[in-house]
Design an enzyme around this catalytic site. Structure first.
Site, PDB file in Angstrom:
ATOM      1  N   ASP A 530       0.861  -1.174   0.000  1.00  7.45           N
ATOM      2  CA  ASP A 530       0.000   0.000   0.000  1.00  7.45           C
ATOM      3  C   ASP A 530       0.909   1.239   0.000  1.00  7.45           C
ATOM      4  O   ASP A 530       2.123   1.136   0.194  1.00  7.45           O
ATOM      5  CB  ASP A 530      -0.887  -0.040   1.246  1.00  7.45           C
ATOM      6  CG  ASP A 530      -1.869   1.108   1.297  1.00  7.45           C
ATOM      7  OD1 ASP A 530      -2.357   1.499   0.233  1.00  7.45           O
ATOM      8  OD2 ASP A 530      -2.131   1.614   2.400  1.00  7.45           O
ATOM      9  N   THR A 532      -0.125   4.816   1.506  1.00  7.64           N
ATOM     10  CA  THR A 532      -0.286   5.611   2.717  1.00  7.64           C
ATOM     11  C   THR A 532      -0.057   4.761   3.969  1.00  7.64           C
ATOM     12  O   THR A 532      -0.716   3.745   4.171  1.00  7.64           O
ATOM     13  CB  THR A 532      -1.691   6.241   2.780  1.00  7.64           C
ATOM     14  OG1 THR A 532      -1.913   6.993   1.593  1.00  7.64           O
ATOM     15  CG2 THR A 532      -1.824   7.141   3.995  1.00  7.64           C
TER      16      THR A 532
END
Length: 841
Positions: A530, A532
């Site tokens: 991912d 963030t």
């Protein structure tokens, strides 16, 4: 949909496998079953009634299943299905392998003969006869079998299955009890074996001076009497284990030891009392029978030495956890009505204000309310540089305060603290089985019967074709085959390395849920990450709010109000920015989160939407070319931009920045160099994702990903035969973390993500993945080395003991040397596994 169930009636890995297979045969469900505790996680395509699950299980055995609830989740579902022959034909347990309500410890077999099964008392493993070893716990002491982790006892004793000594689980004074008992027996064995050995070896001396003192018949009586305390006290446990292994047909190393030494001892007793029943080749020139009391006692003493070394080594393997246990302070300073009061750490309640003075350990997890300091978190994260903490920052129990005093609020206490969870996770992982262990299990299953057969054939061949006295040669070589072939090293090869490796990982903030994850981490081809909170800091901040009509405060009030109840990092950034600008929030109606897109709600009869372009399309909001161009420019700089729409008109946007973690680029480069393809999947837009990917030199990325998109991408890669690891930190990452071969959660992320993952990185950065992969590689190499040691000893030892070198070189292996070689094989495996403690990640 996913549900948790409690399953009763399982007590061994065979039961667990049968239950899991039965459940998975039901159409539309996927089940994963754990033995201890007896639980099943079942993922269903559509709802399946518990009654149907029960019907399937009842058809295959005496098992019960019920939905896990708050009321029954604390109960122990591990009940013995092996307590009677009616329930389970391949065992005959005299005790239930269950954890009592007031249990104070857990013991298990280091060979994991029956999977995750534990015992509440120390003793012997019912399958392989090994000493049960302790699982380190936070408080209280319990005992388990090193061969059968399902046996748990509150008191020391014997394993109800195999009779092995149960060993304590936790790091306490009782942990050394097994070692102390073995040491006492070892001293007794040496005290009486040494004279027997001297008497026996003196026969090689011309004009034996001992015969001037007494005739050989009386010296034989001395050997007989001295052998009794060695065999029937110091080594009696080996015969008990051998008997149990034969009765239950769980043949193991003690089967071979018991048969070999029993034959030697009984032959000597019969030869001493009834010498006339033996042929002349069994007799010496004195007319007496060749006796082998020294062989039996020396073998027992050497095997006892091996057990003593193993007991000491098992304590060393848990060294990392013991160090973690030492981190927890015993007292804390409670601030009550402005007065400081020293209390026990067990008396701390959530919400209590605690004062932490310079140099003190943080008592529980919480947040600083007043003051600031720098905290040494190296014992939890493995990072040596102290971290600056101020009011509002989270702090972890067991870490050490610097030079300033501060007051904190207790948020997690007792078993909820990160330190407690780390210890529990390391315990669970240490007791789990690595897939590579199936190789050792498969070999061991056929090994002992094969060795017994080889021993019988050795006796027959030597008796028929050997030199005189042929029967003497036949007996000695047959016993030597039984002794040298003990598969102790084979059983220790995998679990010893896993125990040390998992503990080592914990020291560096790498929490491994089970041994399978540790093994598979070494095989990964692809890392899905991912953006963030994984690649970036996960601490976004608002850079600016742009409004078409220049009324930025109006837009900021609306979006801050909309986000005031959201836990999303971007939402918090907006709210914090509004507070800093002294913007007040107003009431929001019909608030709704659209996963992967944004949030919507109603403020003063106006429909407000904040999110990405997908959300704008969903609410039919029109975007002007002016805003579109400005947003694209911001995104090309790697910034996250959310559109703001009021009543289907996009009136502006908010720009949010989230700095890339300092070591993300270095970690990704290292992984790529190791042959791992790194792919970034993010819910952010394509322009922002591209900017971040270019900065990190990623070969591949995908933007605008919803949770289901990440899931599908992992499924596609797995369909290509890839071993996929997924790194994430949010609730939206949980499905992908669960689906991947190795889910890696950032410790700074949500509890849901951590629960779904196989590996948790306490510090929460990609550099931890590099360390985890290096650890996995080191552990797997260590296991392969151990298996080599085990196989090479048995592969070379058995033929030599059988006498294959005698026709050409005249070399024979005595039972005593065979026992020494067998012990050395175990010691070599233990020493090699303990080398992992010095591993630098």
């Amino acid at each position: 949909m996913k549900h948790q169930y409690i399953i009763s009636g399982m007590s061994c890995n065979g039961c667990r496998t049968k239950v899991e297979k039965t459940l998975n045969e039901i159409e539309g469900i996927h089940a994963e079953v754990n033995l201890n505790p007896g639980e099943a996680t079942i993922t269903m395509e559509k709802h399946v009634a518990t009654e149907k699950l029960q019907e399937a299980l009842s058809a295959t055995g005496n098992y019960t299943i019920e939905m896990k609830t708050a009321e029954n989740s604390g109960e122990n579902a591990v009940k013995s299905c092996c307590s009677s022959k009616k329930e389970h034909s391949h065992h005959d347990h005299s005790k239930k392998a269950s954890i009592p309500h007031n249990a104070t410890g857990v013991f298990y077999c280091p060979m994991h003969c029956e999977g995750d099964k534990t015992y509440d008392k120390p003793g012997d493993c019912p399958v392989c006869g090994m000493d049960l070893v302790p699982q380190v716990a936070i408080s209280h002491t319990q005992f388990t079998c090193p061969m059968h982790p399902e046996v748990i006892s509150n008191e020391p004793g014997d394993c109800p299955i195999c009779g092995m000594d149960l060993l304590p689980i936790q790091a306490s004074g009782e942990e050394n009890k097994s070692y102390t008992d073995l040491l006492k027996k070892m001293k007794i064995a040496v005290l009486f074996t040494l004279p027997i050995f001297i008497i026996s070896m003196s026969e090689m001396i011309p004009n034996n001076p001992l015969y001037d003192i007494m005739p050989i018949e009386k010296w034989n009586w001395v050997q007989f009497l001295f052998s009794i305390p060695v065999l029937f006290y110091a080594g009696w446990m080996f015969f008990v284990r051998a008997y149990k292994s034969i009765v239950t047909w769980n043949l193991n190393m003690f089967t071979l030891i018991g048969i070999g030494t029993s034959v030697a001892f009984l032959f000597s007793v019969v030869g001493m009392f009834f010498p006339d029943i033996f042929p002349s080749e069994f007799k010496s020139h004195h007319g007496t029978i060749h006796l082998y009391f020294e062989a039996a006692t020396v073998i027992i003493t050497l095997v006892l030495l091996g057990q003593l070394l193993e007991a000491k080594a098992h304590g060393q393997t848990n060294g990392a956890i013991k160090e973690l246990l030492k981190l927890a302070p015993t007292e804390a300073t409670l601030v009550e009505n402005g007065i400081d009061k020293v209390i026990s750490i067990h008396s701390i309640k959530k919400g209590d204000l605690l004062r932490v003075k310079p140099g003190e350990k943080i008592p529980v997890d919480g947040k600083i309310t007043t003051g600031e300091s720098h905290i040494d978190e190296s014992m939890i994260t493995g990072e040596p540089i102290p971290v600056d903490k101020k009011a509002g920052d989270s702090i972890i129990s067991g870490t050490i305060n610097g030079t300033k005093s501060f007051v904190m609020t207790a948020e997690k206490v007792g078993s909820e603290t990160m330190l407690s969870q780390i210890i529990q996770m390391v315990n669970d992982a240490s007791r789990s089985r690595a897939p590579i262990q199936k190789l050792a299990d498969k070999v061991a299953k056929y090994f002992v019967p094969t060795v017994v057969l080889i021993s019988v054939l050795t006796f027959i061949i030597w008796a028929k074709f050997g030199p005189e006295p042929s029967y003497v040669y036949a007996l000695i070589n047959a016993i030597a085959v039984l002794i040298i072939a003990c598969p102790c090293a084979l059983g220790l090869a995998t679990p010893m390395s896993v125990m040390v490796g998992v503990g080592k990982g914990a020291q560096f903030g790498i929490l491994i849920k089970n041994a399978e994850a540790l093994e598979n981490m070494n095989k990964i081809d692809v890392l899905i990450t991912d953006k963030t909170g994984t690649i970036t800091e996960g601490k976004p901040s608002v850079e600016k709010v742009y409004a078409v009509n220049n009324d930025e405060n109006f837009l900021l009030q609306n979006i801050a109000s909309l986000n005031q109840h959201s836990e999303h990092p971007l939402a918090k950034a907006v709210v914090n920015f509004a507070k800093a600008e002294n913007i007040s929030v107003v009431e929001v109606l019909d608030f709704e989160t659209i996963t992967g897109k944004g949030v919507i709600g109603t403020i003063e009869n106006k429909r407000i939407a904040l999110g990405n372009k997908k959300l704008m399309l969903q609410v039919n909001a029109s975007i002007s070319s002016e805003i579109e161009n400005k947003v694209t420019a911001e995104q090309n700089l790697g910034k996250t931009v959310s559109y703001i729409a009021i009543d289907q008109n996009v009136l502006g946007y908010v720009t949010i920045t989230d700095a890339i973690k300092e070591n993300s680029a270095q970690a990704i480069k290292e992984l790529i160099n190791q042959g791992v393809e790194v792919i970034m999947l993010t819910g952010d837009n394509a322009n922002t994702a591209k900017a971040v990917a270019e900065q990190l030199h990623l070969s591949s990325f995908k933007a605008d990903c919803l949770p289901e998109d990440k899931l599908k991408e992992i499924e596609c890669l797995q369909a290509e035969g890839k071993i996929v690891a997924m790194a994430g930190d949010g609730i939206n990452d949980a499905p992908a973390l669960a689906k991947s071969n190795i889910g890696i959660a950032m410790g700074t992320g949500t509890d849901v993500a951590i629960e779904s993952a196989k590996i948790t990185l306490v510090k929460g950065d990609l550099n931890g993945i590099v360390k985890a992969k290096n650890l996995s590689h080191a552990v797997m190499s260590n296991i392969k080395q151990n298996l080599f040691f085990a196989f090479i000893y048995n592969t070379l030892g058995v033929p030599i003991a059988a006498g294959i070198l005698y026709p050409v070189f005249g070399i024979l292996l005595s039972p005593m040397l065979a026992a020494l070689a067998m012990s050395l094989s175990s010691v070599s495996v233990i020493v090699n596994a303990l080398r992992l403690r010095n591993l630098k990640l």
